[in-house]
Design an enzyme around this catalytic site. Structure first.
Site, short mmCIF file in Angstrom:
data_model
loop_
_atom_site.label_atom_id
_atom_site.label_comp_id
_atom_site.label_asym_id
_atom_site.label_seq_id
_atom_site.Cartn_x
_atom_site.Cartn_y
_atom_site.Cartn_z
N LYS A 162 7.75 -3.72 -1.40
CA LYS A 162 6.17 -3.53 -0.07
C LYS A 162 6.71 -3.80 1.38
O LYS A 162 6.78 -3.57 1.93
CB LYS A 162 5.24 -5.28 -0.89
CG LYS A 162 4.72 -5.75 -1.77
CD LYS A 162 4.46 -5.05 -2.66
CE LYS A 162 3.93 -5.42 -4.07
NZ LYS A 162 4.39 -4.92 -5.30
N LYS B 47 -1.25 -9.26 -2.07
CA LYS B 47 -0.59 -8.83 -3.28
C LYS B 47 0.74 -10.07 -3.44
O LYS B 47 0.92 -9.88 -1.68
CB LYS B 47 -0.70 -7.50 -3.79
CG LYS B 47 -0.12 -7.20 -2.65
CD LYS B 47 0.02 -5.41 -2.44
CE LYS B 47 0.18 -4.29 -1.75
NZ LYS B 47 -0.37 -3.05 -1.66
N ARG C 177 0.55 8.65 -5.94
CA ARG C 177 2.27 8.62 -6.38
C ARG C 177 2.44 9.59 -5.87
O ARG C 177 2.22 10.66 -6.52
CB ARG C 177 2.12 7.94 -7.56
CG ARG C 177 3.65 8.00 -8.70
CD ARG C 177 4.27 7.10 -7.35
NE ARG C 177 3.94 5.41 -6.94
CZ ARG C 177 4.43 4.95 -8.09
NH1 ARG C 177 5.39 5.08 -9.16
NH2 ARG C 177 4.18 3.62 -7.55
N ARG D 117 -4.16 7.85 -8.60
CA ARG D 117 -4.46 7.23 -9.69
C ARG D 117 -5.77 6.98 -8.97
O ARG D 117 -5.88 5.32 -8.12
CB ARG D 117 -3.46 5.72 -9.81
CG ARG D 117 -2.31 6.59 -10.25
CD ARG D 117 -1.11 5.63 -9.71
NE ARG D 117 -0.78 5.38 -8.88
CZ ARG D 117 0.20 4.93 -8.13
NH1 ARG D 117 0.94 4.19 -8.65
NH2 ARG D 117 0.22 4.59 -6.67
N ARG E 45 -8.29 -1.74 -7.67
CA ARG E 45 -7.05 -1.30 -8.56
C ARG E 45 -7.05 -0.28 -9.09
O ARG E 45 -8.05 0.33 -10.17
CB ARG E 45 -6.38 -2.72 -9.59
CG ARG E 45 -6.51 -3.89 -8.66
CD ARG E 45 -5.33 -4.57 -9.24
NE ARG E 45 -6.94 -4.66 -10.72
CZ ARG E 45 -6.31 -5.80 -11.14
NH1 ARG E 45 -4.71 -5.91 -11.58
NH2 ARG E 45 -7.11 -5.29 -12.44
N ASP F 212 3.81 5.44 -2.78
CA ASP F 212 2.04 4.27 -2.97
C ASP F 212 1.31 5.02 -1.74
O ASP F 212 1.49 4.75 -0.53
CB ASP F 212 1.73 3.59 -3.15
CG ASP F 212 2.47 3.24 -4.65
OD1 ASP F 212 2.64 4.39 -5.44
OD2 ASP F 212 2.42 2.10 -5.44
N GLU G 244 3.36 1.23 -0.20
CA GLU G 244 4.52 0.92 -0.57
C GLU G 244 5.54 1.77 -0.73
O GLU G 244 5.17 3.31 -1.24
CB GLU G 244 3.76 0.17 -2.30
CG GLU G 244 3.66 -0.86 -2.34
CD GLU G 244 2.96 -1.95 -3.60
OE1 GLU G 244 3.71 -1.29 -4.42
OE2 GLU G 244 2.00 -2.51 -3.60
N ASN H 203 8.47 2.34 -3.75
CA ASN H 203 8.37 1.98 -4.95
C ASN H 203 9.99 2.48 -5.38
O ASN H 203 10.25 3.69 -5.34
CB ASN H 203 6.94 2.38 -6.06
CG ASN H 203 6.42 1.65 -5.72
OD1 ASN H 203 5.86 0.74 -6.36
ND2 ASN H 203 5.58 2.24 -5.25
#
Length: 315
Positions: free
Chosen positions: A126, A161, A211, A226, A234, A274, A282, A284
């Site tokens: 994050k 979050k 992604r 997504r 979400r 993301d 984000e 990841n």
């Protein structure tokens, strides 16, 4: 090559979608030997970082729990395998931290670890976006409930979050008029004891939380959008989102090509960015996924690209 995969228990893999499985399958198809262990199987003995590993042979089975056989066990120094691939899922807890520290010691002894231990520690998934503020939406991190309330008051529609979650767990969409605003902030911050991320809500989520995969700093040409199911905020697949592979947009590529070389230079062979709309949300680095979904819909052998990169680094 001998490749050690540090992951969660193999018996729990959902091989129809698991990216680690795709990596192992691709590596095995090229004749590489696969070993596997848990992070709890790592140890330091006589100054050498070792793993109590299982030798894994993949079967022809494409479903169920009999997709692999254990044909042996051995204690092996990490420096004595050709590559170590860290694929344990978050949370990034104390156990995960210790594993990254052992990786760093192993690297000093000659081990090749992907992603590197230091990089895993440096890049909270994050917080890392603040290194690239030109690409992010209004975002703040604080454990102060007053700070978080003020951010919600300023932007009205906000996503909050935890800093250590995955798969959409603990993500809430809140507004100024939310009757549960106080309770949600108290729960996520553990009454002001734990930092929380707050981001301005991005309506583009309706078109998907994209992604984008970077392999050795280079973006895969297609991403996985997504898309949240009806009534959900979400897009995470684990939260019921549906995955639709799409070519990268010009903005996607701009973000990926700006970040890719910097991330690769710091020891991050595989990264999942993301992106919602035009905004990075984000970075990841622990166990980025979506290999199989992108491959199935685009025809790009993502696992092949990843093992190509491993081979370049290690052969």
């Amino acid at each position: 090559m001998r490749i050690l995969v540090v992951a969660d228990p193999l018996a729990g893999f959902k091989i129809y979608k698991d990216s680690t499985y795709a990596m192992m399958r691709e590596a095995a198809s090229r004749g590489h030997q696969i070993l596997a262990c848990l992070s709890s199987d790592l140890r330091l003995k006589n100054g050498i970082v070792e793993a109590q590993a299982q030798v894994v042979v993949l079967t022809d089975t494409q479903s169920g729990h009999d997709w692999y056989r254990i044909v042996g066990e051995e204690i092996i120094a990490l420096r004595d395998v050709d590559a170590v691939i860290m694929r344990k899922d978050p949370p990034f807890d104390q156990q995960y931290l210790y594993a990254t520290q052992l990786f760093s010691l192993a690297e000093a002894q000659g081990a090749r670890v992907f992603n590197r231990g230091q990089a895993l520690r440096d890049f909270n998934e994050k917080l890392a976006i603040f290194q690239f503020e030109q690409f992010i939406a209004p975002t703040m991190v604080s454990q102060s409930i007053a700070d978080l309330r003020a951010f919600v008051s300023e932007h009205d529609d906000v996503i909050v979050k935890p800093l250590d979650g995955m798969g959409g767990v603990g993500i809430f969409r809140i507004t100024n008029n939310d009757a549960n605003l106080g309770s949600i902030l108290e729960m996520l911050s553990q009454n002001g004891e734990k930092p929380v991320m707050a981001q301005k809500y991005l309506p583009a989520i309706k078109d998907g939380d994209k992604r984008i995969l970077l392999i050795d700093g280079v973006p895969v040409d297609w991403c996985l959008a997504r898309i949240p199911q009806q009534g959900e905020t979400r897009g995470n697949l684990a939260a019921g989102g549906s995955g639709v592979a799409r070519p990268l947009t010009a903005r996607d590529r701009e973000i990926a090509e700006a970040l890719g070389p910097q991330l690769a230079a710091q020891g991050l062979l595989l990264v999942g960015l993301d992106v919602i709309g035009d905004n990075l949300t984000e970075v990841n680095v622990t166990s980025p996924t979506c290999f199989q979904e992108i491959t199935a819909q685009s025809g790009i052998n993502v696992a092949g690209l990843f093992i190509d990169a491993i081979e370049r680094k290690c052969v």
